[in-house]
Design a protein around this motif. Structure first.
Motif, PDB file in Angstrom:
ATOM      1  N   GLY A  74      32.355 -28.242 -12.039  1.00 15.14           N
ATOM      2  CA  GLY A  74      32.128 -28.968 -13.289  1.00 15.14           C
ATOM      3  C   GLY A  74      30.664 -29.076 -13.656  1.00 15.14           C
ATOM      4  N   GLY A  75      29.757 -28.632 -12.807  1.00 10.55           N
ATOM      5  CA  GLY A  75      28.343 -28.711 -13.107  1.00 10.55           C
ATOM      6  C   GLY A  75      27.836 -27.460 -13.814  1.00 10.55           C
ATOM      7  N   ASN A  76      26.569 -27.479 -14.206  1.00 16.96           N
ATOM      8  CA  ASN A  76      25.940 -26.364 -14.901  1.00 16.96           C
ATOM      9  C   ASN A  76      24.842 -25.787 -14.020  1.00 16.96           C
ATOM     10  OD1 ASN A  76      27.560 -27.189 -17.000  1.00 16.96           O
ATOM     11  ND2 ASN A  76      25.891 -28.196 -18.119  1.00 16.96           N
ATOM     12  N   ILE A  77      24.611 -24.481 -14.172  1.00 17.23           N
ATOM     13  CA  ILE A  77      23.559 -23.813 -13.415  1.00 17.23           C
ATOM     14  C   ILE A  77      23.020 -22.673 -14.260  1.00 17.23           C
ATOM     15  CG2 ILE A  77      25.160 -22.260 -12.232  1.00 17.23           C
ATOM     16  CD1 ILE A  77      23.253 -22.496  -9.775  1.00 17.23           C
ATOM     17  N   THR A  78      21.717 -22.402 -14.161  1.00 19.89           N
ATOM     18  CA  THR A  78      21.068 -21.359 -14.956  1.00 19.89           C
ATOM     19  C   THR A  78      20.313 -20.428 -14.027  1.00 19.89           C
ATOM     20  OG1 THR A  78      20.809 -22.877 -16.823  1.00 19.89           O
ATOM     21  CG2 THR A  78      19.467 -20.885 -16.835  1.00 19.89           C
ATOM     22  N   PHE A  79      20.502 -19.122 -14.202  1.00 20.77           N
ATOM     23  CA  PHE A  79      19.782 -18.090 -13.460  1.00 20.77           C
ATOM     24  C   PHE A  79      18.783 -17.446 -14.415  1.00 20.77           C
ATOM     25  CE2 PHE A  79      23.858 -18.564 -11.340  1.00 20.77           C
ATOM     26  CZ  PHE A  79      23.494 -18.684 -10.012  1.00 20.77           C
ATOM     27  N   ILE A  80      17.553 -17.284 -13.950  1.00 19.82           N
ATOM     28  CA  ILE A  80      16.478 -16.805 -14.807  1.00 19.82           C
ATOM     29  C   ILE A  80      15.886 -15.540 -14.219  1.00 19.82           C
ATOM     30  CG2 ILE A  80      14.211 -17.346 -15.800  1.00 19.82           C
ATOM     31  CD1 ILE A  80      14.962 -20.279 -15.688  1.00 19.82           C
ATOM     32  N   ALA A  81      15.688 -14.531 -15.098  1.00 19.41           N
ATOM     33  CA  ALA A  81      14.999 -13.298 -14.736  1.00 19.41           C
ATOM     34  C   ALA A  81      13.893 -13.078 -15.755  1.00 19.41           C
ATOM     35  CB  ALA A  81      15.967 -12.111 -14.726  1.00 19.41           C
ATOM     36  N   LYS A  82      12.685 -12.675 -15.271  1.00 22.88           N
ATOM     37  CA  LYS A  82      11.554 -12.453 -16.163  1.00 22.88           C
ATOM     38  C   LYS A  82      11.038 -11.043 -15.971  1.00 22.88           C
ATOM     39  CE  LYS A  82      10.047 -17.274 -16.534  1.00 22.88           C
ATOM     40  NZ  LYS A  82       8.920 -18.217 -16.421  1.00 22.88           N
ATOM     41  N   VAL A  83      10.658 -10.420 -17.116  1.00 22.72           N
ATOM     42  CA  VAL A  83      10.174  -9.038 -17.115  1.00 22.72           C
ATOM     43  C   VAL A  83       8.849  -9.023 -17.858  1.00 22.72           C
ATOM     44  CG1 VAL A  83      10.626  -6.667 -17.823  1.00 22.72           C
ATOM     45  CG2 VAL A  83      12.519  -8.120 -17.057  1.00 22.72           C
ATOM     46  N   LYS A  84       7.829  -8.408 -17.258  1.00 26.40           N
ATOM     47  CA  LYS A  84       6.513  -8.306 -17.883  1.00 26.40           C
ATOM     48  C   LYS A  84       6.547  -7.200 -18.928  1.00 26.40           C
ATOM     49  CE  LYS A  84       2.233  -9.926 -17.692  1.00 26.40           C
ATOM     50  NZ  LYS A  84       1.911 -11.331 -17.856  1.00 26.40           N
ATOM     51  N   ALA A  85       6.006  -7.470 -20.117  1.00 18.71           N
ATOM     52  CA  ALA A  85       6.128  -6.524 -21.230  1.00 18.71           C
ATOM     53  C   ALA A  85       4.806  -5.856 -21.574  1.00 18.71           C
ATOM     54  CB  ALA A  85       6.671  -7.247 -22.470  1.00 18.71           C
ATOM     55  N   GLU A  86       3.799  -5.953 -20.704  1.00 18.98           N
ATOM     56  CA  GLU A  86       2.495  -5.401 -21.046  1.00 18.98           C
ATOM     57  C   GLU A  86       2.562  -3.893 -21.243  1.00 18.98           C
ATOM     58  OE1 GLU A  86      -0.206  -6.600 -18.058  1.00 18.98           O
ATOM     59  OE2 GLU A  86      -0.513  -8.619 -18.868  1.00 18.98           O
ATOM     60  N   ASP A  87       3.351  -3.178 -20.400  1.00 12.16           N
ATOM     61  CA  ASP A  87       3.417  -1.716 -20.456  1.00 12.16           C
ATOM     62  C   ASP A  87       4.649  -1.232 -21.213  1.00 12.16           C
ATOM     63  OD1 ASP A  87       1.140  -1.723 -18.916  1.00 12.16           O
ATOM     64  OD2 ASP A  87       2.264  -1.649 -17.033  1.00 12.16           O
ATOM     65  N   LEU A  88       5.381  -2.128 -21.848  1.00 12.74           N
ATOM     66  CA  LEU A  88       6.620  -1.740 -22.539  1.00 12.74           C
ATOM     67  C   LEU A  88       6.380  -1.733 -24.042  1.00 12.74           C
ATOM     68  CD1 LEU A  88       9.225  -3.857 -20.519  1.00 12.74           C
ATOM     69  CD2 LEU A  88       8.250  -1.617 -19.979  1.00 12.74           C
ATOM     70  N   LEU A  89       6.867  -0.698 -24.679  1.00 17.21           N
ATOM     71  CA  LEU A  89       6.707  -0.594 -26.139  1.00 17.21           C
ATOM     72  C   LEU A  89       7.822  -1.312 -26.892  1.00 17.21           C
ATOM     73  CD1 LEU A  89       5.626   3.142 -26.425  1.00 17.21           C
ATOM     74  CD2 LEU A  89       4.176   1.109 -26.327  1.00 17.21           C
ATOM     75  N   ARG A  90       8.926  -1.544 -26.254  1.00 16.28           N
ATOM     76  CA  ARG A  90      10.036  -2.253 -26.900  1.00 16.28           C
ATOM     77  C   ARG A  90      10.749  -3.099 -25.854  1.00 16.28           C
ATOM     78  NH1 ARG A  90      14.694   0.421 -25.450  1.00 16.28           N
ATOM     79  NH2 ARG A  90      14.468   2.595 -24.757  1.00 16.28           N
ATOM     80  N   GLN A 121       2.084 -15.084 -25.818  1.00 15.55           N
ATOM     81  CA  GLN A 121       0.792 -15.220 -25.149  1.00 15.55           C
ATOM     82  C   GLN A 121       0.797 -14.519 -23.800  1.00 15.55           C
ATOM     83  OE1 GLN A 121      -0.091 -19.366 -25.055  1.00 15.55           O
ATOM     84  NE2 GLN A 121      -0.497 -19.513 -27.266  1.00 15.55           N
ATOM     85  N   SER A 122       1.832 -14.778 -23.021  1.00 15.95           N
ATOM     86  CA  SER A 122       1.909 -14.159 -21.693  1.00 15.95           C
ATOM     87  C   SER A 122       2.599 -12.809 -21.720  1.00 15.95           C
ATOM     88  CB  SER A 122       2.654 -15.096 -20.731  1.00 15.95           C
ATOM     89  OG  SER A 122       3.967 -15.348 -21.216  1.00 15.95           O
ATOM     90  N   ARG A 123       3.229 -12.451 -22.890  1.00 17.48           N
ATOM     91  CA  ARG A 123       3.963 -11.192 -23.024  1.00 17.48           C
ATOM     92  C   ARG A 123       4.973 -11.030 -21.894  1.00 17.48           C
ATOM     93  NH1 ARG A 123       2.745  -8.054 -26.834  1.00 17.48           N
ATOM     94  NH2 ARG A 123       3.760  -6.268 -25.830  1.00 17.48           N
ATOM     95  N   VAL A 124       5.845 -11.994 -21.769  1.00 18.51           N
ATOM     96  CA  VAL A 124       6.887 -11.985 -20.744  1.00 18.51           C
ATOM     97  C   VAL A 124       8.227 -12.221 -21.431  1.00 18.51           C
ATOM     98  CG1 VAL A 124       7.834 -13.165 -18.724  1.00 18.51           C
ATOM     99  CG2 VAL A 124       5.371 -12.776 -18.905  1.00 18.51           C
ATOM    100  N   TYR A 125       9.166 -11.341 -21.138  1.00 22.12           N
ATOM    101  CA  TYR A 125      10.543 -11.535 -21.594  1.00 22.12           C
ATOM    102  C   TYR A 125      11.274 -12.406 -20.571  1.00 22.12           C
ATOM    103  CZ  TYR A 125      10.119  -7.862 -25.121  1.00 22.12           C
ATOM    104  OH  TYR A 125       9.774  -7.121 -26.202  1.00 22.12           O
ATOM    105  N   THR A 126      11.979 -13.426 -21.033  1.00 18.87           N
ATOM    106  CA  THR A 126      12.761 -14.308 -20.165  1.00 18.87           C
ATOM    107  C   THR A 126      14.230 -14.162 -20.534  1.00 18.87           C
ATOM    108  OG1 THR A 126      10.932 -15.879 -20.039  1.00 18.87           O
ATOM    109  CG2 THR A 126      13.127 -16.670 -19.403  1.00 18.87           C
ATOM    110  N   PHE A 127      15.044 -13.802 -19.537  1.00 20.23           N
ATOM    111  CA  PHE A 127      16.494 -13.637 -19.727  1.00 20.23           C
ATOM    112  C   PHE A 127      17.212 -14.699 -18.895  1.00 20.23           C
ATOM    113  CE2 PHE A 127      14.438  -9.566 -20.290  1.00 20.23           C
ATOM    114  CZ  PHE A 127      14.964  -9.116 -21.498  1.00 20.23           C
ATOM    115  N   GLU A 128      18.125 -15.432 -19.489  1.00 19.89           N
ATOM    116  CA  GLU A 128      18.815 -16.523 -18.830  1.00 19.89           C
ATOM    117  C   GLU A 128      20.320 -16.303 -18.880  1.00 19.89           C
ATOM    118  OE1 GLU A 128      17.764 -20.236 -20.475  1.00 19.89           O
ATOM    119  OE2 GLU A 128      15.610 -20.013 -20.146  1.00 19.89           O
ATOM    120  N   MET A 129      20.971 -16.607 -17.761  1.00 15.53           N
ATOM    121  CA  MET A 129      22.435 -16.646 -17.713  1.00 15.53           C
ATOM    122  C   MET A 129      22.819 -18.060 -17.295  1.00 15.53           C
ATOM    123  SD  MET A 129      25.248 -14.522 -15.472  1.00 15.53           S
ATOM    124  CE  MET A 129      24.813 -15.320 -13.939  1.00 15.53           C
TER     125      MET A 129
END
Length: 1123
Positions: A74-90, A121-129
């Motif tokens: 019955g509780g909630n939980i979040t998983f976080i993944a971060k990807v650096k976008a400095e070298d990515l064009l998209r 500012q940090s150019r970081v993509y954050t993906f959450e589940m």
């Protein structure tokens, strides 16, 4: 992520991740049964692939991976993944999986949400589940994959879901480890999960998977489905592989098949790739048996295998289990002081095993930002706590797949002494503030200001060096004043100090223009808030023209606040514009400033515009700018118009008109309009101006047309013309005729007043003079362009030969009934006025019976009540000096005919009577068109019509009643109707009752042949050049005559300018667009075997130039061309 909770007792511990495949199998601890854990789904890899998998452990895209977590039901939980976008064009592509291949993107909804954000500012993509209201079946292994072009990265993590009972996981760790010995689990019998799934109800699959730690249930069920397929009897294999094999990690497995034909070649495959003999894979042949051994089984060997023999194959599944990890050296209770480094050590049965640490039943997740560090040295595992605090006092436990251990940690505080306390300070604005204290212990602490935590920044620095603590504030500000307190961590001791900042008053005008001007729109409320500073807070005084503005409830008032002073003007007016002064004063000094307030408004409405010129659908208007522009320059004008009778104004321009003149267009001619103006400045649109005077768009007519000379005498010239082609809504008031003598340019108005007619005579002209003539059409809009006569006119009377224009309906016989009126108008022309002579049948006309009236242009024959004696040929002669013109008119006065002369009964037979009669003596001056026959019974003498419109002079009456006696009578009929009387048979016809032999009469054959004869002659005709003309006549004859048309005695054959028609005896010759050269004598000739007949007529083609009708050869005026 929420903190993990304690597991319930008797719950199977979550298995740790398997070691690398190359690690050899370890010995199991005595008395400890391994947990039932299966790893299914992914296909096995080759040795090269295993190396690639090992290298993929190094993340190429992730900067932060999702971590294993626990959550209560019955509780909630979040998983976080971060990807650096400095070298990515998209943006990279990210997928979340449960197990090996369940894509969670399709499962997003009420209990699962996927989010993504990007920090610029940090150019970081954050993906959450985020998993919402977790259930027990949500537990298992999850995987996150990120892909960008040719780069790939993935990460696996586990989720554990516990019931919210608050108990410790699996077993009671406290009771187990207080005795400082490992409580061995009771031996459990080996359970084949594969057999459990094969024999279980499908509703229990998830329960079994959760109980025995199966994370890839979906893949296992697919294999189960393949196993349940009924295998067909094989011709190549006498004995096939078992459906599935199960082996512990590091063990050896043996696959055996028996061939029906030992000569068949056998090949072994793993996930579709052929297996070659090696030290890992060993092949043996024993008779018809084919055996494959797999040595040192690793988790990568968990896959599908099959063997082929000829065209057939058989398959199986291999499941590799991982042995449990045991705790060989237990944790020990530890005591420490705050700030010290604490290490908790234990040893396990295998090197680099997966071990989980717990604090009071909650899992400890080490990381870069965590205070907890885990150190692994072979079988030795150490939990390190840097700078221990009192909050670290707890019961710590370690857990493996095969055992666990726990110990207590107690952290206490040392007595604290204040060596240097904080002191109060008074500083000037902009100077440095330094608060310093020293305590006996090297511990951290917290700084507060007025009870709130102090946040470090560019100006404020917190310094901690050993036992010394400093708070340094650069460039002191007013807001830095307050009560500061330093509180050492874990102690209840506080060190207070007060800081006081003083500052002279200042007026901050940064938000105003360079000349301190404030603009406000009239009618709006102005609240001018001027920030001020100074310590203590200064007193502000507003004034205008040395008159102070008080604080209160007036329309113009002042308001004071600690950090600002406001000038308020409710409903600003134009007179409020001016210079306002603000004066500040406190103990530290004085300051003042002048502020200019400008009240702007919409401009005044312009004066009513003037309409200076109008056209058919346009006008030209101008106006003066408004007297007051509202304090802002006029940007332009909007123009509106409306019909005078309407109340709806219409905007004419959507872009501002920069000028003070405008030309409205597209108005309706003849309709009264009004226009008005709006002035526009930066503030808005003014009120509309007063409407202009009503005006009506009118246009002059087009020039009159077909100006021509009607007549010329020695002193007069009569001109005629046609009205203009376009008159317009203003109508036509009349015409003005002007002339000038040749060689001059002085135009003389011939008519002092406007004339309505299109004909006018210019009088008083000198003989033999030459004049030019022009005519103008005049209406309310003015005079039109003049229409000029193209050549000079000689003022001298010209003899015009006479011409008689017989109307078309008089070119044939003119027929009227007796008693009707005859009124014939025959136009003619000729100059000077011709002499007219009428004759009837060559004799003079009796003017007592026939009235003749002559005018300059026509002659009229009028008979009030026509009689048959008025029929005849009337000749008209028009004579001008030696010229004359003759014309004839045939008038036929018709009446009803008389009755037939004699009616006889020729024969009676049966029910029939044959009658004959002779035509009437008086045909009524018209051809007899038929007869009407009636019968009457002698008894009643009532007459009934038997036959109508009968053309012959004999008839047979049939269907008479036998035994009756009949009389018959006959009426004659012409174009005027039936005769007044009828002729009756003298005898009666008796229809005898007895039979009577009928003798057929003998008739001679009637000769229907007839020579050609014209029943309607050709008549002389006038035609207009350019308009089709037709010649008509009618002919009869038997056999049907051949028709030939001739012009001037020459037959017309295959000439495209002529069309010939013949229909029911009516012959027509059509001349297409004749010219004067088509005039002449036309002849129609009818020929059959019995004879030939001809009839002629004259055709005259007239040409109209400048309104002058000229017969025959045309003449061309100056500037015209011959067509």
């Amino acid at each position: 992520m929420p903190e993990p909770t304690k597991k319930e007792e008797n719950e199977v511990p979550t298995p740790a991740p398997a070691p690398p495949p190359e690690e050899p199998n370890k010995e199991k601890e005595a008395g400890t049964a391994p947990p039932k854990e299966w790893s299914l789904g992914e296909s096995p890899a080759t040795e090269e692939q295993e190396k690639q998998n090992a290298n993929s452990q190094l993340s190429t895209l992730f900067v932060e991976k999702p971590q294993t977590g626990k959550v209560k039901v019955g509780g909630n939980i979040t998983f976080i993944a971060k990807v650096k976008a400095e070298d990515l064009l998209r943006k990279p592509s990210v997928k979340w999986f449960k197990g090996k291949w369940m894509d969670l993107a399709s499962k997003a909804g009420k209990h699962l949400q996927l989010k993504e954000t990007f920090e610029r500012q940090s150019r970081v993509y954050t993906f959450e589940m985020q998993i919402i209201k977790a259930k027990e079946n949500y537990a298992g292994n999850y995987r996150c994959e990120v892909t960008y072009k040719d780069k790939f990265d993935s990460c696996s993590f586990d989720l554990e879901v516990h019931e919210s009972t608050g108990t410790t996981p699996n077993i009671d760790i406290r009771s187990a480890f207080k005795r400082r010995e490992v409580k061995q689990q009771e031996e459990e019998p080996e359970i084949d999960v594969w057999e459990l799934l094969k024999n279980a109800n499908p509703n229990e699959y998830e329960k079994i998977a959760f109980q025995y730690g199966i994370t890839d249930l979906r893949g296992m069920l697919k294999r189960l489905k393949r196993m349940r397929r009924v295998e067909k009897k094989s011709r190549a294999f006498a004995k096939i592989l078992d459906p599935a094999y199960q082996i512990d990690k590091g063990g050896r497995v043996r696959f055996v098949v028996e061939l029906a034909d030992p000569k068949l070649e056998v090949k072994w495959f793993k996930n579709g790739q052929e297996i070659r003999p090696s030290t890992k894979y060993i092949f043996e042949h024993k008779g018809s048996e084919r055996i494959m051994f797999i040595n040192n089984c690793a988790l990568t060997d968990d896959s599908e295998y099959y063997v082929t023999a000829g065209d057939e194959k058989c398959s199986t599944e291999l499941f590799v289990r991982e042995p449990p990890i045991m705790v060989t050296k237990l944790l020990e209770d530890t005591n420490a002081y705050c700030g010290e480094r604490v290490e908790l050590e234990c040893e396990v049965s295998e090197d680099d095993a997966n071990v989980k640490w717990f604090k009071n039943g909650e899992e400890i997740i080490p990381g870069p930002k965590s205070r907890y560090k885990v150190k692994v040295e072979g079988k030795k595992h150490t939990l390190i706590i840097e700078g221990a605090t009192k909050a670290d006092s707890a019961e710590y436990s370690v857990m493996t797949t095969g055992g666990q251990s726990s110990a207590k940690l107690s952290v206490d505080l040392r007595p604290l002494k204040i060596l240097t306390p904080l002191t109060d300070q008074t500083v000037k604005l902009g100077k440095e503030i330094c608060l310093k204290c020293e305590i006996s212990e090297n511990i951290s602490g917290k700084w507060t200001k007025n009870g709130l935590p102090v946040q470090e920044g560019d100006r404020l620095k917190v310094v901690h060096k050993g036992r010394i603590h400093k708070l340094v504030i650069d460039s002191a500000l007013i807001e830095d004043e307050g009560d500061y307190v330093f509180t050492p961590d874990a102690y209840s001791v506080t060190l207070p100090a007060k800081v006081h900042v003083i500052d002279p008053p200042k007026i901050i005008l940064d938000g105003l223009d360079a000349d301190n001007t404030v603009t406000v729109i009239a009618g709006n409320k102005l609240r001018l808030e001027i920030p001020i500073s100074g310590e203590p807070p200064p007193k502000a005084i507003w004034s205008r023209a040395d008159k102070a503005i008080t604080e209160g409830s007036g329309r113009i008032r002042a308001e004071s606040y600690p950090d600002s002073s406001s000038l308020i003007i409710d409903t600003a007016e134009r007179d409020d514009s001016g210079v306002y002064k603000i004066n500040l004063k406190n103990e530290a000094g004085e300051a003042y400033a002048n502020i200019k307030i400008k009240v702007v408004d919409i401009p005044d409405p312009p004066v009513a515009p003037n309409v200076t010129d109008v056209g058919d659908d346009w006008c030209i208007m101008n106006w003066e700018p408004p007297v007051y522009d509202g304090g802002s320059p006029i940007l332009g004008y909007f123009i509106e118009r409306k019909k005078k009778q309407s109340s709806r104004w219409m905007r004419l321009n959507f872009d501002l008109c920069k000028e003070t003149t405008f030309e409205p267009k597209k108005m309706i001619e003849g309709v009264a309009y009004e226009v008005r103006i709006f002035a526009v400045n930066a503030i808005g649109i003014s009120k509309p101006s007063m409407p202009s005077k009503p005006f009506v768009p009118l246009a002059v007519t087009s020039p009159p047309t077909l100006l021509a000379v009607d007549s010329v005498t020695d002193t007069t010239v009569t001109m005629k013309w046609r009205p203009p082609d376009q008159i317009g809504a203003a109508g036509l008031d009349g015409y003005v005729l002007e002339y000038c003598f040749e060689g001059t340019e002085n135009w003389i108005v011939a008519n002092t007043d406007l004339i309505d007619k299109t004909k006018f005579t210019i009088t008083g002209l000198p003989t033999d003079a030459k004049i030019f003539v022009r005519v103008k059409a005049v209406n309310a809009a003015g005079a039109s362009e003049p229409k000029y006569y193209s050549q000079p006119i000689l003022v001298k009377e010209v003899i015009e030969p006479p011409k008689i224009r017989i109307p078309r309906h008089l070119k044939q016989t003119y027929i009227r009934r007796v008693g009707e009126a005859v009124n014939l108008v025959i136009p003619y022309q000729g100059k000077p006025r011709p002499e007219l002579t009428w004759k009837k049948d060559g004799a003079e006309i009796d003017k007592n019976q026939i009235n003749i009236r002559n005018s300059e242009t026509d002659t009229i024959i009028f008979i009030r009540k026509a009689e048959r004696s008025h029929s005849g040929k009337y000749d008209l002669q028009v004579k001008v000096e030696k010229f004359e013109e003759n014309a004839s008119i045939d008038i036929q006065i018709v009446d009803r005919p008389g009755p037939p002369q004699v009616v006889k009964i020729e024969d009676v037979w049966g029910e029939n009577v044959a009658l004959s009669w002779t035509p009437p003596k008086d045909d009524g001056n018209a051809a007899i068109t038929g007869y009407t026959i009636q019968k009457a019974d002698k008894k009643s003498m009532e007459w009934f019509t038997v036959i109508e419109h009968y053309h012959r002079t004999n008839a047979t009456i049939t269907e008479l009643v036998i035994g009756n006696e009949y009389y018959f009578r006959v009426f004659a009929e012409n174009m005027c109707g039936l005769s007044e009387d009828a002729t009756r048979t003298k005898e009666s016809a008796v229809i005898a009752k007895d039979g009577k032999v009928y003798k057929n009469p003998v008739y001679e054959d009637f000769d229907f042949t007839e020579a050609p004869m014209f029943t309607q002659p050709l008549v002389n005709t006038y035609a207009i050049a350019g308009y089709n003309a037709t010649l008509n006549c009618s002919v009869r004859g038997n056999p049907k005559p051949k028709i030939t048309w001739m012009k001037n005695k020459v037959a017309i054959v295959d000439d495209p300018r002529y069309r010939m028609f013949s229909n029911q005896g009516v012959c027509t010759l059509e001349i297409r667009k004749p010219s004067p050269y088509d005039g002449g004598t036309y002849c129609c000739k009818a020929v059959n075997d019995l004879g030939t007949v001809e009839i002629e007529c004259k055709l005259e083609v007239k040409v109209i130039y400048q309104g002058v009708n000229t017969p025959g050869q045309p003449f061309f005026l100056e500037g015209q061309q011959q067509l």
